[in-house]
Design a protein around this motif. Structure first.
Motif, PDB file in Angstrom:
ATOM      1  N   PHE A  43       0.834  -1.211   0.000  1.00  0.00           N
ATOM      2  CA  PHE A  43       0.000   0.000   0.000  1.00  0.00           C
ATOM      3  C   PHE A  43       0.864   1.255   0.000  1.00  0.00           C
ATOM      4  CE2 PHE A  43      -3.426  -2.870   1.123  1.00  0.00           C
ATOM      5  CZ  PHE A  43      -4.469  -2.332   0.386  1.00  0.00           C
ATOM      6  N   ASP A  44       1.983   1.205   0.709  1.00  0.00           N
ATOM      7  CA  ASP A  44       2.864   2.367   0.747  1.00  0.00           C
ATOM      8  C   ASP A  44       3.400   2.656  -0.656  1.00  0.00           C
ATOM      9  OD1 ASP A  44       3.859   4.449   2.182  1.00  0.00           O
ATOM     10  OD2 ASP A  44       5.605   3.373   2.990  1.00  0.00           O
ATOM     11  N   TYR A  45       3.724   1.598  -1.377  1.00  0.00           N
ATOM     12  CA  TYR A  45       4.251   1.741  -2.735  1.00  0.00           C
ATOM     13  C   TYR A  45       3.260   2.494  -3.616  1.00  0.00           C
ATOM     14  CZ  TYR A  45       7.664   0.213  -6.245  1.00  0.00           C
ATOM     15  OH  TYR A  45       8.662   0.180  -7.159  1.00  0.00           O
ATOM     16  N   ILE A  46       1.988   2.090  -3.536  1.00  0.00           N
ATOM     17  CA  ILE A  46       1.019   2.748  -4.419  1.00  0.00           C
ATOM     18  C   ILE A  46       0.570   4.109  -3.874  1.00  0.00           C
ATOM     19  CG2 ILE A  46       0.213   0.693  -5.647  1.00  0.00           C
ATOM     20  CD1 ILE A  46      -2.157   0.551  -3.852  1.00  0.00           C
ATOM     21  N   LEU A  47       0.974   4.424  -2.674  1.00  0.00           N
ATOM     22  CA  LEU A  47       0.720   5.791  -2.161  1.00  0.00           C
ATOM     23  C   LEU A  47       1.918   6.699  -2.428  1.00  0.00           C
ATOM     24  CD1 LEU A  47      -1.050   5.025   1.219  1.00  0.00           C
ATOM     25  CD2 LEU A  47      -1.905   6.615  -0.504  1.00  0.00           C
ATOM     26  N   GLY A  48       2.950   6.149  -3.069  1.00  0.00           N
ATOM     27  CA  GLY A  48       4.117   6.957  -3.394  1.00  0.00           C
ATOM     28  C   GLY A  48       5.086   7.113  -2.223  1.00  0.00           C
ATOM     29  N   GLU A  49       4.928   6.302  -1.186  1.00  0.00           N
ATOM     30  CA  GLU A  49       5.819   6.294  -0.010  1.00  0.00           C
ATOM     31  C   GLU A  49       6.054   7.672   0.584  1.00  0.00           C
ATOM     32  OE1 GLU A  49       8.924   3.984  -1.946  1.00  0.00           O
ATOM     33  OE2 GLU A  49       8.478   2.302  -0.608  1.00  0.00           O
ATOM     34  N   LYS A  50       4.992   8.458   0.663  1.00  0.00           N
ATOM     35  CA  LYS A  50       5.110   9.725   1.388  1.00  0.00           C
ATOM     36  C   LYS A  50       3.821  10.035   2.141  1.00  0.00           C
ATOM     37  CE  LYS A  50       4.012  12.584  -2.593  1.00  0.00           C
ATOM     38  NZ  LYS A  50       4.543  13.380  -3.673  1.00  0.00           N
ATOM     39  N   GLU A 234     -10.714   9.913   0.781  1.00  0.00           N
ATOM     40  CA  GLU A 234      -9.614  10.654   0.149  1.00  0.00           C
ATOM     41  C   GLU A 234      -8.421   9.738  -0.115  1.00  0.00           C
ATOM     42  OE1 GLU A 234      -8.231  14.338   2.092  1.00  0.00           O
ATOM     43  OE2 GLU A 234     -10.339  14.702   2.576  1.00  0.00           O
ATOM     44  N   ALA A 235      -8.144   8.859   0.835  1.00  0.00           N
ATOM     45  CA  ALA A 235      -7.004   7.949   0.675  1.00  0.00           C
ATOM     46  C   ALA A 235      -7.216   7.041  -0.537  1.00  0.00           C
ATOM     47  CB  ALA A 235      -6.800   7.114   1.936  1.00  0.00           C
ATOM     48  N   VAL A 236      -8.426   6.489  -0.655  1.00  0.00           N
ATOM     49  CA  VAL A 236      -8.699   5.589  -1.778  1.00  0.00           C
ATOM     50  C   VAL A 236      -8.666   6.359  -3.096  1.00  0.00           C
ATOM     51  CG1 VAL A 236     -10.400   4.017  -2.794  1.00  0.00           C
ATOM     52  CG2 VAL A 236     -10.007   3.995  -0.326  1.00  0.00           C
ATOM     53  N   ARG A 237      -9.238   7.558  -3.091  1.00  0.00           N
ATOM     54  CA  ARG A 237      -9.209   8.379  -4.307  1.00  0.00           C
ATOM     55  C   ARG A 237      -7.780   8.723  -4.715  1.00  0.00           C
ATOM     56  NH1 ARG A 237     -13.066  12.008  -2.037  1.00  0.00           N
ATOM     57  NH2 ARG A 237     -14.999  10.827  -2.197  1.00  0.00           N
ATOM     58  N   GLU A 238      -6.969   9.037  -3.728  1.00  0.00           N
ATOM     59  CA  GLU A 238      -5.574   9.405  -3.985  1.00  0.00           C
ATOM     60  C   GLU A 238      -4.822   8.224  -4.621  1.00  0.00           C
ATOM     61  OE1 GLU A 238      -4.605  12.531  -2.459  1.00  0.00           O
ATOM     62  OE2 GLU A 238      -2.547  12.505  -3.219  1.00  0.00           O
ATOM     63  N   ILE A 239      -5.101   7.027  -4.127  1.00  0.00           N
ATOM     64  CA  ILE A 239      -4.467   5.830  -4.707  1.00  0.00           C
ATOM     65  C   ILE A 239      -4.901   5.701  -6.166  1.00  0.00           C
ATOM     66  CG2 ILE A 239      -4.508   3.290  -4.693  1.00  0.00           C
ATOM     67  CD1 ILE A 239      -4.619   3.410  -1.625  1.00  0.00           C
ATOM     68  N   LYS A 240      -6.200   5.884  -6.397  1.00  0.00           N
ATOM     69  CA  LYS A 240      -6.747   5.770  -7.747  1.00  0.00           C
ATOM     70  C   LYS A 240      -6.086   6.792  -8.685  1.00  0.00           C
ATOM     71  CE  LYS A 240     -10.800   7.149  -9.653  1.00  0.00           C
ATOM     72  NZ  LYS A 240     -12.119   7.689  -9.431  1.00  0.00           N
ATOM     73  N   GLU A 244      -3.684   6.167 -11.879  1.00  0.00           N
ATOM     74  CA  GLU A 244      -4.056   6.649 -13.212  1.00  0.00           C
ATOM     75  C   GLU A 244      -2.920   7.448 -13.840  1.00  0.00           C
ATOM     76  OE1 GLU A 244      -7.806   8.606 -12.692  1.00  0.00           O
ATOM     77  OE2 GLU A 244      -8.914   6.742 -13.080  1.00  0.00           O
ATOM     78  N   LYS A 245      -2.277   8.263 -13.001  1.00  0.00           N
ATOM     79  CA  LYS A 245      -1.151   9.060 -13.476  1.00  0.00           C
ATOM     80  C   LYS A 245      -0.025   8.142 -13.963  1.00  0.00           C
ATOM     81  CE  LYS A 245       1.742  12.291 -11.473  1.00  0.00           C
ATOM     82  NZ  LYS A 245       2.162  12.459 -10.102  1.00  0.00           N
ATOM     83  N   VAL A 246       0.232   7.122 -13.177  1.00  0.00           N
ATOM     84  CA  VAL A 246       1.290   6.182 -13.548  1.00  0.00           C
ATOM     85  C   VAL A 246       0.933   5.496 -14.877  1.00  0.00           C
ATOM     86  CG1 VAL A 246       2.501   4.056 -12.871  1.00  0.00           C
ATOM     87  CG2 VAL A 246       1.992   5.789 -11.152  1.00  0.00           C
ATOM     88  N   ALA A 247      -0.342   5.115 -14.998  1.00  0.00           N
ATOM     89  CA  ALA A 247      -0.781   4.430 -16.225  1.00  0.00           C
ATOM     90  C   ALA A 247      -0.600   5.339 -17.426  1.00  0.00           C
ATOM     91  CB  ALA A 247      -2.246   4.011 -16.082  1.00  0.00           C
ATOM     92  N   ASP A 248      -0.922   6.616 -17.266  1.00  0.00           N
ATOM     93  CA  ASP A 248      -0.777   7.575 -18.370  1.00  0.00           C
ATOM     94  C   ASP A 248       0.668   7.727 -18.804  1.00  0.00           C
ATOM     95  OD1 ASP A 248      -3.462   7.954 -18.365  1.00  0.00           O
ATOM     96  OD2 ASP A 248      -3.421   9.810 -17.177  1.00  0.00           O
ATOM     97  N   GLU A 249       1.564   7.525 -17.846  1.00  0.00           N
ATOM     98  CA  GLU A 249       2.982   7.735 -18.159  1.00  0.00           C
ATOM     99  C   GLU A 249       3.623   6.548 -18.889  1.00  0.00           C
ATOM    100  OE1 GLU A 249       3.684  10.594 -14.268  1.00  0.00           O
ATOM    101  OE2 GLU A 249       4.528   8.559 -14.287  1.00  0.00           O
ATOM    102  N   PHE A 250       2.932   5.408 -18.883  1.00  0.00           N
ATOM    103  CA  PHE A 250       3.540   4.224 -19.525  1.00  0.00           C
ATOM    104  C   PHE A 250       3.626   4.397 -21.041  1.00  0.00           C
ATOM    105  CE2 PHE A 250       2.459   1.586 -15.663  1.00  0.00           C
ATOM    106  CZ  PHE A 250       3.768   1.189 -15.418  1.00  0.00           C
TER     107      PHE A 250
END
Ligand code: ATP
Ligand code: MG
Length: 250
Positions: A43-50, A234-240, A244-250
């Motif tokens: 979970f930390d990984y997908i939250l960007g570890e911050k 908010e936490a779940v939305r932030e993960i989403k 999505e941002k990561v997916a766009d960058e692929f």
């Protein structure tokens, strides 16, 4: 312990793993604790570890609630003990909370080992195991009559959902630290801090040092305005959004 080079891109994460493995070797951390940590890491990984804004909000409310409490208690398990012992000592001093060992995988030896480990960091540790929280089957029901048993606010890092529920049934306010916003614990707690314990506790110490000077009214306002469902959403939305941002960058 394996020496991790400071320049390693995953230095912090690997250091945490080393500490937990050392904890198992010392008999402080349970093997199962390693698995629980792995779920947290994911979970930390997908939250960007911050630490995100929703976590800061929860940390603030948690500190306010602990400062307002009559008998705040920090419940410590084998993972929390090796990951943030010094911060547990600091937080307990600033907010005036007791520290109690409470583990799912119970043995008197293990409880004793956690107590001894924590005491090296300069804190008093409750482990009397002389009271029972009715309604709970697991070993976590066994508590200290001077600690969790009489507490009005309990901070429970890396908690399981069942005990969280029972603590609430016993009329206690529960503050959870859990990187998984979907867990039963997260949904049950009055305040859920979706952040890694290694970031959450130092943040809370810093906030507590400032907020301990405030009058009760200011603290009460923070607690009253706090909405845990909103924070979890908010936490779940932030993960989403992050994904999505990561997916766009692929
Ligand atoms: P529940 O019963 O609440 O649904 P669970 O029983 O499956 O959850 P456990 O395995 O008991 O959960 O507890 C581990 C929890 O602690 C996991 O949800 C994990 O995300 C979280 N966790 C593990 N390591 C950390 C950490 N370093 N910081 C914050 N949370 C963590
Ligand atoms: Mg569980």
């Amino acid at each position: 312990m394996t020496e991790i080079p400071r320049t390693h891109p995953r230095y912090l994460s690997l250091t945490m793993r080393e500490r937990l493995v050392e904890g198992v070797r010392l008999g402080v951390t349970a093997m199962q604790g390693l698995i629980a940590h792995g779920r947290g890491e994911a979970f930390d990984y997908i939250l960007g570890e911050k630490t995100r804004d929703f976590a800061l909000k929860a940390e603030r409310a948690a500190v306010a609630m602990m400062l307002l409490a009559k008998h705040p208690v920090i419940s410590v398990n084998g993972n929390a003990a090796v990951l943030v012992p010094a911060d547990i000592a600091r937080l307990s001093k600033v907010v005036g909370a007791k520290v109690e060992v409470n583990v799912f995988h119970y043995s008197p030896e293990r409880v004793e080992k956690i107590k001894n480990y924590l005491e090296k960091f300069g804190m008093e540790v409750l482990t009397a195991c002389d009271a029972v929280l009715e309604g709970l089957e697991s070993a976590r029901r066994i508590v200290d009559s001077r600690g969790i048993y009489v507490a009005d606010v309990v901070l429970v890092p890396l908690e399981d959902g069942d005990r969280c529920e029972i603590l609430k049934k016993h009329g206690k306010k529960v503050i959870a630290i859990d990187l998984n916003p979907l867990s039963r614990t997260s949904r049950m707690a009055d305040i859920t801090i979706v952040d890694n314990i290694v970031r959450a506790l130092p943040n809370m110490v810093r906030m507590a040092e400032e907020m301990k000077e405030w009058d009760r009214e200011g603290l009460e306002k923070i607690v009253e305005r706090y909405d845990n469902s909103e924070v979890l959403a908010e936490a779940v939305r932030e993960i989403k959004e992050h994904l999505e941002k990561v997916a766009d960058e692929f």
